[in-house]
Design an enzyme around this catalytic site. Structure first.
Site, PDB file in Angstrom:
ATOM      1  N   ASP A   1       0.872  -1.170   0.000  1.00 57.74           N
ATOM      2  CA  ASP A   1       0.000   0.000   0.000  1.00 57.74           C
ATOM      3  C   ASP A   1       0.915   1.227   0.000  1.00 57.74           C
ATOM      4  O   ASP A   1       2.104   1.126   0.341  1.00 57.74           O
ATOM      5  CB  ASP A   1      -0.884  -0.033   1.252  1.00 57.74           C
ATOM      6  CG  ASP A   1      -1.591   1.278   1.506  1.00 57.74           C
ATOM      7  OD1 ASP A   1      -2.289   1.744   0.593  1.00 57.74           O
ATOM      8  OD2 ASP A   1      -1.421   1.832   2.603  1.00 57.74           O
TER       9      ASP A   1
ATOM     10  N   ASP B   1      -0.166   5.123   0.952  1.00 62.09           N
ATOM     11  CA  ASP B   1      -0.417   6.063   2.048  1.00 62.09           C
ATOM     12  C   ASP B   1      -0.495   5.335   3.383  1.00 62.09           C
ATOM     13  O   ASP B   1      -1.315   4.441   3.575  1.00 62.09           O
ATOM     14  CB  ASP B   1      -1.736   6.807   1.804  1.00 62.09           C
ATOM     15  CG  ASP B   1      -1.694   7.634   0.530  1.00 62.09           C
ATOM     16  OD1 ASP B   1      -0.800   8.486   0.422  1.00 62.09           O
ATOM     17  OD2 ASP B   1      -2.543   7.418  -0.347  1.00 62.09           O
TER      18      ASP B   1
ATOM     19  N   ASP C   1      -1.455  -0.850   5.870  1.00 66.04           N
ATOM     20  CA  ASP C   1      -1.814  -0.402   7.222  1.00 66.04           C
ATOM     21  C   ASP C   1      -3.309  -0.480   7.486  1.00 66.04           C
ATOM     22  O   ASP C   1      -3.770  -0.040   8.546  1.00 66.04           O
ATOM     23  CB  ASP C   1      -1.330   1.028   7.449  1.00 66.04           C
ATOM     24  CG  ASP C   1      -2.085   2.032   6.575  1.00 66.04           C
ATOM     25  OD1 ASP C   1      -2.364   1.716   5.403  1.00 66.04           O
ATOM     26  OD2 ASP C   1      -2.402   3.126   7.075  1.00 66.04           O
TER      27      ASP C   1
END
Length: 305
Positions: A94, A96, A241
């Site tokens: 991922d 961001d 995250d």
């Protein structure tokens, strides 16, 4: 390998291009058929400039997704039982909050797009999580345009403060030294991915932004990357995250999953359902080194490449 499994599940005819014999033309003696004028080519569809372009991919049916997940689980179990370590040939990140330090104020963005009452209702319905992109898909074009303008404004503010996540550069160099491929999946726009590549000199291939549809948590982007690499999902890891986006995407695709909880958003995951439970959990990207070296045979990949 993934395509072969689809062929065996659906049958060869769906992939061979074979078709049934054409039906004979029906005739109506009592009618005189007038010659038809040639059809004009259909005009290209007009897409609103603020909407991302749709990208379609071939997905396995929902009945095959449990098979992909069980294949990944059996790979890890067999490796543990045999005293060996599973093979890892690709890692998908991922962006961001994983490769970059989280700087976007998502709650403020959601409140401005939805309004306070609708945001609170959506948050309660989602168990604390809000999928803003999915939420506005059914809105009329004018409302979608306004929503995307707000989202893009917040994302642009984030780009102005873009920072690399500590440990990201070192981890990517480590993967490169083992000849393990690196890919990226984000729900941000392509311009953000291009700026990330340019600013930090780190290239991820493929790098899929939200212009690729459907986006996370659908497994489509991760399966697309696996297909591009020519790798089965059970030899790939998804690192992110977000439980609801990154981990669900990885598990649905049948890949290994690693949750980065750098912001300490999640407590114990013992009570989390299996669809949200990652294979590994770390508090920094520096801890990923230990996960990879402990559970995966990386030297084999370096020698085989």
């Amino acid at each position: 390998m993934l395509i072969a499994s689809w062929r065996s599940a659906f049958g060869e005819k769906q992939f061979s291009g074979a078709s049934r014999s054409p039906r004979p033309a029906r005739s109506f003696p009592h009618k005189t058929a007038a010659p038809r004028p040639p059809l004009a080519p259909s005009p290209a569809p007009i897409m609103p400039s603020f909407l991302p372009r749709l990208t379609r991919v071939l997905l396995p049916s929902s009945s095959l997704r449990p098979l992909l997940r069980s294949l990944r689980s059996s790979t890890m179990a067999a490796a543990a039982a045999g005293g060996t370590r599973a093979r890892l040939r690709g890692v998908v990140f991922d962006m961001d909050g994983t490769l970059t330090v989280p700087v976007i104020d998502f709650p403020a963005m959601y409140r401005e797009v939805l309004g306070d009452e609708a945001y609170d209702a959506a948050k309660r319905a989602g168990g604390g999580a809000v999928d803003i992109l999915h939420h506005i898909e059914a809105w009329p074009p004018a409302e979608q345009r306004r929503a995307y303008e707000v989202i893009v404004r917040f994302e642009q503010q984030g780009l102005d403060r873009l920072q690399i996540m500590p440990g990201a550069q070192e981890l990517c160099e480590f993967l490169d030294s083992r000849r393990i491929r690196r890919g990226l999946i984000t729900r941000n726009v392509k311009a953000a991915v291009d700026l990330f590549h340019q600013r930090f000199g780190m290239k991820f291939t493929p790098a899929l932004s939200r212009e690729f549809r459907p986006y996370k948590p659908d497994p489509a982007p991760l399966l697309h990357i696996c297909s591009t690499w020519g790798l089965p999902p059970n030899e790939v890891m998804m690192i992110g995250d977000s439980l609801k986006d990154d981990i669900v995407c990885g598990k649905r695709a049948g890949a290994f999953t690693c949750l980065l909880d750098e912001a300490v958003r999640y407590g114990s995951l013992e009570t989390v359902c299996n669809d949200l439970k990652p294979d590994f959990k770390v508090s920094s990207l520096s801890e990923v080194f230990s996960v990879l070296e402990t559970h995966f045979d990386l030297m084999q990949q370096a020698e085989a490449a």
